[in-house]
Write a protein that holds these residues in place. Sequence first.
Motif, PDB file in Angstrom:
ATOM      1  N   GLN A   4       0.813  -1.221   0.000  1.00 30.24           N
ATOM      2  CA  GLN A   4       0.000   0.000   0.000  1.00 30.24           C
ATOM      3  C   GLN A   4       0.849   1.273   0.000  1.00 30.24           C
ATOM      4  OE1 GLN A   4      -0.019  -2.577   2.049  1.00 30.24           O
ATOM      5  NE2 GLN A   4      -2.016  -3.004   2.949  1.00 30.24           N
ATOM      6  N   LYS A   5       2.152   1.118   0.174  1.00 31.75           N
ATOM      7  CA  LYS A   5       3.066   2.263   0.277  1.00 31.75           C
ATOM      8  C   LYS A   5       2.584   3.254   1.340  1.00 31.75           C
ATOM      9  CE  LYS A   5       5.021   2.010  -4.376  1.00 31.75           C
ATOM     10  NZ  LYS A   5       5.339   2.720  -5.618  1.00 31.75           N
ATOM     11  N   THR A   6       2.164   2.670   2.468  1.00 27.43           N
ATOM     12  CA  THR A   6       1.623   3.466   3.562  1.00 27.43           C
ATOM     13  C   THR A   6       2.533   3.372   4.783  1.00 27.43           C
ATOM     14  OG1 THR A   6      -0.661   3.180   2.823  1.00 27.43           O
ATOM     15  CG2 THR A   6      -0.331   3.732   5.141  1.00 27.43           C
ATOM     16  N   TYR A  82       7.378   6.002   0.367  1.00 24.99           N
ATOM     17  CA  TYR A  82       5.969   5.922   0.767  1.00 24.99           C
ATOM     18  C   TYR A  82       5.148   7.027   0.099  1.00 24.99           C
ATOM     19  CZ  TYR A  82       7.330   2.621   4.414  1.00 24.99           C
ATOM     20  OH  TYR A  82       7.816   1.524   5.090  1.00 24.99           O
ATOM     21  N   GLU A  83       3.861   6.758  -0.067  1.00 19.02           N
ATOM     22  CA  GLU A  83       2.948   7.735  -0.656  1.00 19.02           C
ATOM     23  C   GLU A  83       1.867   8.181   0.329  1.00 19.02           C
ATOM     24  OE1 GLU A  83       1.399   5.803  -4.113  1.00 19.02           O
ATOM     25  OE2 GLU A  83       3.341   5.787  -5.171  1.00 19.02           O
ATOM     26  N   ASN A  84       1.533   7.308   1.279  1.00 14.11           N
ATOM     27  CA  ASN A  84       0.499   7.608   2.268  1.00 14.11           C
ATOM     28  C   ASN A  84       1.096   7.579   3.670  1.00 14.11           C
ATOM     29  OD1 ASN A  84      -1.619   7.422   0.207  1.00 14.11           O
ATOM     30  ND2 ASN A  84      -1.297   5.207   0.329  1.00 14.11           N
ATOM     31  N   ILE A  86      -0.204   7.336   7.773  1.00 17.44           N
ATOM     32  CA  ILE A  86      -1.186   7.260   8.855  1.00 17.44           C
ATOM     33  C   ILE A  86      -0.486   7.776  10.103  1.00 17.44           C
ATOM     34  CG2 ILE A  86      -2.574   5.727  10.302  1.00 17.44           C
ATOM     35  CD1 ILE A  86      -2.814   3.855   7.896  1.00 17.44           C
ATOM     36  N   ASN A 112       0.147  11.729   1.090  1.00 20.07           N
ATOM     37  CA  ASN A 112      -1.269  11.792   1.428  1.00 20.07           C
ATOM     38  C   ASN A 112      -1.415  11.411   2.904  1.00 20.07           C
ATOM     39  OD1 ASN A 112      -4.103  11.842   1.165  1.00 20.07           O
ATOM     40  ND2 ASN A 112      -4.141   9.639   0.722  1.00 20.07           N
ATOM     41  N   LEU A 136      -2.231  -3.269   7.765  1.00 23.17           N
ATOM     42  CA  LEU A 136      -1.376  -3.199   6.580  1.00 23.17           C
ATOM     43  C   LEU A 136      -0.810  -4.567   6.241  1.00 23.17           C
ATOM     44  CD1 LEU A 136       0.542   0.133   7.296  1.00 23.17           C
ATOM     45  CD2 LEU A 136      -0.947  -0.290   5.332  1.00 23.17           C
ATOM     46  N   SER A 141      -6.602  -1.848   2.516  1.00 23.69           N
ATOM     47  CA  SER A 141      -6.292  -0.611   1.800  1.00 23.69           C
ATOM     48  C   SER A 141      -6.137   0.564   2.761  1.00 23.69           C
ATOM     49  CB  SER A 141      -7.391  -0.283   0.789  1.00 23.69           C
ATOM     50  OG  SER A 141      -8.585   0.122   1.459  1.00 23.69           O
ATOM     51  N   PHE A 142      -5.430   1.578   2.295  1.00 20.41           N
ATOM     52  CA  PHE A 142      -5.232   2.795   3.087  1.00 20.41           C
ATOM     53  C   PHE A 142      -6.568   3.383   3.519  1.00 20.41           C
ATOM     54  CE2 PHE A 142      -4.855   7.538   2.880  1.00 20.41           C
ATOM     55  CZ  PHE A 142      -4.071   7.725   4.003  1.00 20.41           C
ATOM     56  N   CYS A 146      -7.980   3.720   7.454  1.00 18.43           N
ATOM     57  CA  CYS A 146      -8.323   5.020   8.028  1.00 18.43           C
ATOM     58  C   CYS A 146      -9.724   4.998   8.630  1.00 18.43           C
ATOM     59  CB  CYS A 146      -8.224   6.116   6.972  1.00 18.43           C
ATOM     60  SG  CYS A 146      -6.552   6.362   6.330  1.00 18.43           S
TER      61      CYS A 146
END
Length: 286
Positions: A4-6, A82-84, A86, A112, A136, A141-142, A146
Amino acid sequence: MNKQKTAILTDTCCNVPEAYAKKYDMYVIPLKVIYKDREYLDGVDITPEEVYESLSKEIPKSSLPDGEAILSIFDKIKADGYENVIAITLSSGLSGTNNMIHLLSKDYEGLNFFILDTKNISIGGGFHAIQAGRYLEDGMSFENICEKLQNEVYKCKVFFVVETLEYLQKGGRIGLVASLFGNALNLKPIISCNDEGIYYTVAKVRGRKQSISKTIELALKLAGDHKRYNVAIMNGAAKELAADIKKEILPKLPNVDIFIEEQVTPVLGVHTGPGTIGIGVQILED
């Protein structure tokens, strides 16, 4: 890196044990312990023991991380691919950390953000960070993580008792806890965070022994007959007492998923003082 690149970002006052922080590659923002002539990063270059040992000479102050330090961690997260993000913080009712991350993330490009106000303290926030890591790991999913985390905010509670209210009073973190308990009556409040994430008195009993018993009772009642829950026993310079509590309550908690036994961070120790005992319960399934 997860699919998820979170990334999970938390702060030291969420008290995530190092093993879980490493397992889920968490990024941790340290708060500050500030003395008159020096300052330290929470849990980085000062230990809880050092804080307690110096309390008779000076009660330090605490401070949220500075903006530069937070932005530096944002940069590191982005550089790591990473893109996201939390971000999970201690209660906004107790610290400005959550708001600081909000403000800095608004104008930050390339990531994000989802920022969770746990309305909680110590492992009450840390459990959410651990659950985010587990979600994760399960491939969630991101967006779904959330939503799930937001819905779980009020399924987690920490009950704690302090040896003295002196440190909460001097640190300005007394919240809705009555600051004047009769010393002659030896009244001890059991404290938690309310729905706004501010300290309040759950119950008050007479004497140290009774306050510990009541804290245990409240934690066991919260766990109740739920199918799954996480449990933690936190302490401030009270490891032996925490170990005794563990022996007493674990046989009464048959549905524990994760169990954590940990000392509170130096910043939390500044505000609660030695002798603190806290029991955290996070309900996973009804």
